[in-house]
Motif scaffolding. Structure first.
Motif, PDB file in Angstrom:
ATOM      1  N   TYR A 188       8.118  11.089 -13.644  1.00 26.24           N
ATOM      2  CA  TYR A 188       8.113  10.434 -12.342  1.00 26.24           C
ATOM      3  C   TYR A 188       7.253   9.194 -12.569  1.00 26.24           C
ATOM      4  CZ  TYR A 188       7.223   9.632  -7.369  1.00 26.24           C
ATOM      5  OH  TYR A 188       7.139   9.083  -6.116  1.00 26.24           O
ATOM      6  N   GLU A 189       7.868   8.004 -12.525  1.00 24.69           N
ATOM      7  CA  GLU A 189       7.191   6.764 -12.893  1.00 24.69           C
ATOM      8  C   GLU A 189       6.881   5.921 -11.659  1.00 24.69           C
ATOM      9  OE1 GLU A 189       9.364   4.709 -16.005  1.00 24.69           O
ATOM     10  OE2 GLU A 189      10.180   6.604 -16.735  1.00 24.69           O
ATOM     11  N   HIS A 190       5.666   5.364 -11.605  1.00 27.44           N
ATOM     12  CA  HIS A 190       5.245   4.497 -10.507  1.00 27.44           C
ATOM     13  C   HIS A 190       4.792   3.163 -11.107  1.00 27.44           C
ATOM     14  CE1 HIS A 190       2.206   2.747  -7.763  1.00 27.44           C
ATOM     15  NE2 HIS A 190       3.019   3.167  -6.830  1.00 27.44           N
ATOM     16  N   TYR A 191       5.489   2.087 -10.746  1.00 24.53           N
ATOM     17  CA  TYR A 191       5.166   0.738 -11.208  1.00 24.53           C
ATOM     18  C   TYR A 191       4.649  -0.074 -10.030  1.00 24.53           C
ATOM     19  CZ  TYR A 191       8.027   1.740 -15.358  1.00 24.53           C
ATOM     20  OH  TYR A 191       8.538   2.284 -16.503  1.00 24.53           O
ATOM     21  N   PRO A 192       3.354  -0.375  -9.962  1.00 23.08           N
ATOM     22  CA  PRO A 192       2.850  -1.252  -8.893  1.00 23.08           C
ATOM     23  C   PRO A 192       3.476  -2.648  -9.030  1.00 23.08           C
ATOM     24  CG  PRO A 192       1.043  -0.117  -9.984  1.00 23.08           C
ATOM     25  CD  PRO A 192       2.271   0.116 -10.815  1.00 23.08           C
ATOM     26  N   PRO A 193       3.439  -3.455  -7.967  1.00 29.93           N
ATOM     27  CA  PRO A 193       3.973  -4.816  -8.065  1.00 29.93           C
ATOM     28  C   PRO A 193       3.325  -5.571  -9.233  1.00 29.93           C
ATOM     29  CG  PRO A 193       3.456  -4.298  -5.788  1.00 29.93           C
ATOM     30  CD  PRO A 193       2.929  -3.156  -6.625  1.00 29.93           C
ATOM     31  N   GLY A 194       4.149  -6.221 -10.035  1.00 29.70           N
ATOM     32  CA  GLY A 194       3.660  -6.997 -11.163  1.00 29.70           C
ATOM     33  C   GLY A 194       3.384  -6.194 -12.421  1.00 29.70           C
ATOM     34  N   ALA A 195       3.457  -4.876 -12.345  1.00 31.80           N
ATOM     35  CA  ALA A 195       3.162  -4.038 -13.523  1.00 31.80           C
ATOM     36  C   ALA A 195       4.291  -4.115 -14.535  1.00 31.80           C
ATOM     37  CB  ALA A 195       2.944  -2.588 -13.096  1.00 31.80           C
TER      38      ALA A 195
ATOM     39  N   ILE B 281      14.390   5.097  -7.614  1.00 30.88           N
ATOM     40  CA  ILE B 281      14.298   5.791  -6.328  1.00 30.88           C
ATOM     41  C   ILE B 281      13.910   4.813  -5.222  1.00 30.88           C
ATOM     42  CG2 ILE B 281      13.118   7.654  -5.068  1.00 30.88           C
ATOM     43  CD1 ILE B 281      14.999   8.555  -7.390  1.00 30.88           C
ATOM     44  N   ASP B 282      13.026   3.867  -5.558  1.00 26.84           N
ATOM     45  CA  ASP B 282      12.585   2.886  -4.566  1.00 26.84           C
ATOM     46  C   ASP B 282      12.122   1.625  -5.285  1.00 26.84           C
ATOM     47  OD1 ASP B 282      12.063   1.963  -1.985  1.00 26.84           O
ATOM     48  OD2 ASP B 282      10.022   2.748  -1.973  1.00 26.84           O
ATOM     49  N   GLY B 283      12.379   0.470  -4.699  1.00 26.64           N
ATOM     50  CA  GLY B 283      11.923  -0.797  -5.270  1.00 26.64           C
ATOM     51  C   GLY B 283      12.916  -1.367  -6.256  1.00 26.64           C
ATOM     52  N   GLN B 284      12.377  -2.180  -7.173  1.00 29.89           N
ATOM     53  CA  GLN B 284      13.213  -2.787  -8.193  1.00 29.89           C
ATOM     54  C   GLN B 284      12.459  -2.833  -9.509  1.00 29.89           C
ATOM     55  OE1 GLN B 284      12.501  -7.537  -7.333  1.00 29.89           O
ATOM     56  NE2 GLN B 284      14.370  -6.634  -6.612  1.00 29.89           N
ATOM     57  N   ILE B 285      13.246  -2.822 -10.585  1.00 23.04           N
ATOM     58  CA  ILE B 285      12.667  -2.845 -11.931  1.00 23.04           C
ATOM     59  C   ILE B 285      13.532  -3.746 -12.810  1.00 23.04           C
ATOM     60  CG2 ILE B 285      13.922  -0.833 -12.850  1.00 23.04           C
ATOM     61  CD1 ILE B 285      10.198  -1.399 -13.449  1.00 23.04           C
ATOM     62  N   GLU B 286      12.869  -4.545 -13.624  1.00 21.31           N
ATOM     63  CA  GLU B 286      13.570  -5.374 -14.597  1.00 21.31           C
ATOM     64  C   GLU B 286      13.463  -4.653 -15.937  1.00 21.31           C
ATOM     65  OE1 GLU B 286      13.076  -9.917 -15.021  1.00 21.31           O
ATOM     66  OE2 GLU B 286      11.836  -9.008 -16.601  1.00 21.31           O
TER      67      GLU B 286
ATOM     68  N   PRO C   6       9.085  -6.915 -10.999  1.00 25.08           N
ATOM     69  CA  PRO C   6       8.879  -8.293 -10.555  1.00 25.08           C
ATOM     70  C   PRO C   6       8.717  -8.397  -9.042  1.00 25.08           C
ATOM     71  CG  PRO C   6      11.207  -7.925 -10.865  1.00 25.08           C
ATOM     72  CD  PRO C   6      10.498  -6.633 -11.252  1.00 25.08           C
ATOM     73  N   GLY C   7       8.870  -7.281  -8.338  1.00 24.27           N
ATOM     74  CA  GLY C   7       8.852  -7.308  -6.879  1.00 24.27           C
ATOM     75  C   GLY C   7       7.468  -7.266  -6.270  1.00 24.27           C
ATOM     76  N   ASN C   8       7.448  -7.301  -4.927  1.00 24.86           N
ATOM     77  CA  ASN C   8       6.195  -7.250  -4.168  1.00 24.86           C
ATOM     78  C   ASN C   8       5.882  -5.858  -3.657  1.00 24.86           C
ATOM     79  OD1 ASN C   8       5.767 -10.048  -4.419  1.00 24.86           O
ATOM     80  ND2 ASN C   8       7.217 -10.429  -2.761  1.00 24.86           N
ATOM     81  N   THR C   9       6.733  -4.887  -3.975  1.00 24.34           N
ATOM     82  CA  THR C   9       6.516  -3.502  -3.553  1.00 24.34           C
ATOM     83  C   THR C   9       6.564  -2.601  -4.776  1.00 24.34           C
ATOM     84  OG1 THR C   9       8.880  -3.134  -3.175  1.00 24.34           O
ATOM     85  CG2 THR C   9       7.591  -3.913  -1.284  1.00 24.34           C
ATOM     86  N   PRO C  10       5.952  -1.421  -4.689  1.00 29.68           N
ATOM     87  CA  PRO C  10       5.989  -0.505  -5.835  1.00 29.68           C
ATOM     88  C   PRO C  10       7.425  -0.090  -6.170  1.00 29.68           C
ATOM     89  CG  PRO C  10       4.338   0.198  -4.245  1.00 29.68           C
ATOM     90  CD  PRO C  10       5.136  -0.891  -3.593  1.00 29.68           C
TER      91      PRO C  10
END
Length: 193
Positions: A118-125, A143-148, A177-181
């Motif tokens: 279960y991975e959590h990437y804060p904004p900019g991480a 599950i939520d947000g966006q990931i590059e 790259p987003g502003n949300t986790p």
């Protein structure tokens, strides 16, 4: 969450394989001084750097941080069974403060042919400027947000509901790259992350 002495643990794994710091540095593609500084806890490795070093020991990140499970433990059902495997967070830094990525692992790395995170990437991480690889295949669902995600020379932006599957032997990296986790549920087989 208990503190882990990354330096002492790395030294123990290295010595168990009868490798000098220089030998490990050579097979991992890092400097001998990097190994020395980590073992003395004078520097904290990024996830990508630690994975690179552990690849020289043929140990997954999950196995490196695995706590010894009770004898016979095979099934994992509760949230309490999720264990953090990111060294930055294991040292107690909250993910938002350090922009550290949280990798919560289901069960133990050595107890299954599948590793689930279960991975959590804060904004900019991100996983670091270097692309990394490991001997496996991996897949995940945002599950939520966006990931590059960059795999080899190709980069894609995935949004909530998008999924990925690729050969982890190809160099890759993840970045929010987003502003949300961003939350991802991923799996890797064999468990080499």
């Amino acid at each position: 969450m208990r503190d882990v002495d990354i330096g002492a643990r790395l030294k123990a794994f290295r010595e168990a394989q009868d490798l000098s710091q220089r030998q490990l540095a050579h097979v991992a593609g890092v400097t001998g001084s990097m190994i020395s500084m980590i073992e003395q806890n004078r520097t904290s490795p990024s996830v990508a750097t630690l994975k690179k070093i552990l690849s020289g020991l043929k140990i997954s990140l999950g196995a490196f941080f695995e706590e010894t499970p009770p004898d016979g433990m095979k099934w994992h059902f509760t949230r309490a069974e999720l264990g953090e495997i990111n060294p930055e967070i294991k040292r107690g830094a909250p993910p938002e403060a350090a922009k550290a990525i949280s990798f919560l692992q289901v069960g133990g790395a050595g107890t299954s042919a599948l590793q689930m995170l279960y991975e959590h990437y804060p904004p900019g991480a991100d996983t670091g400027p270097e692309l990394y690889s490991h001997e496996a295949e991996e897949a995940g669902i945002v599950i939520d947000g966006q990931i590059e995600i960059t795999v080899g020379s190709e980069t894609r932006l995935l949004n909530t509901g998008d999924a990925y599957l690729f050969n982890s032997r190809l160099a890759h990296r993840f970045r929010n790259p987003g502003n949300t986790p961003c939350i991802i549920v991923s799996a890797c087989t064999p468990p080499t992350f």
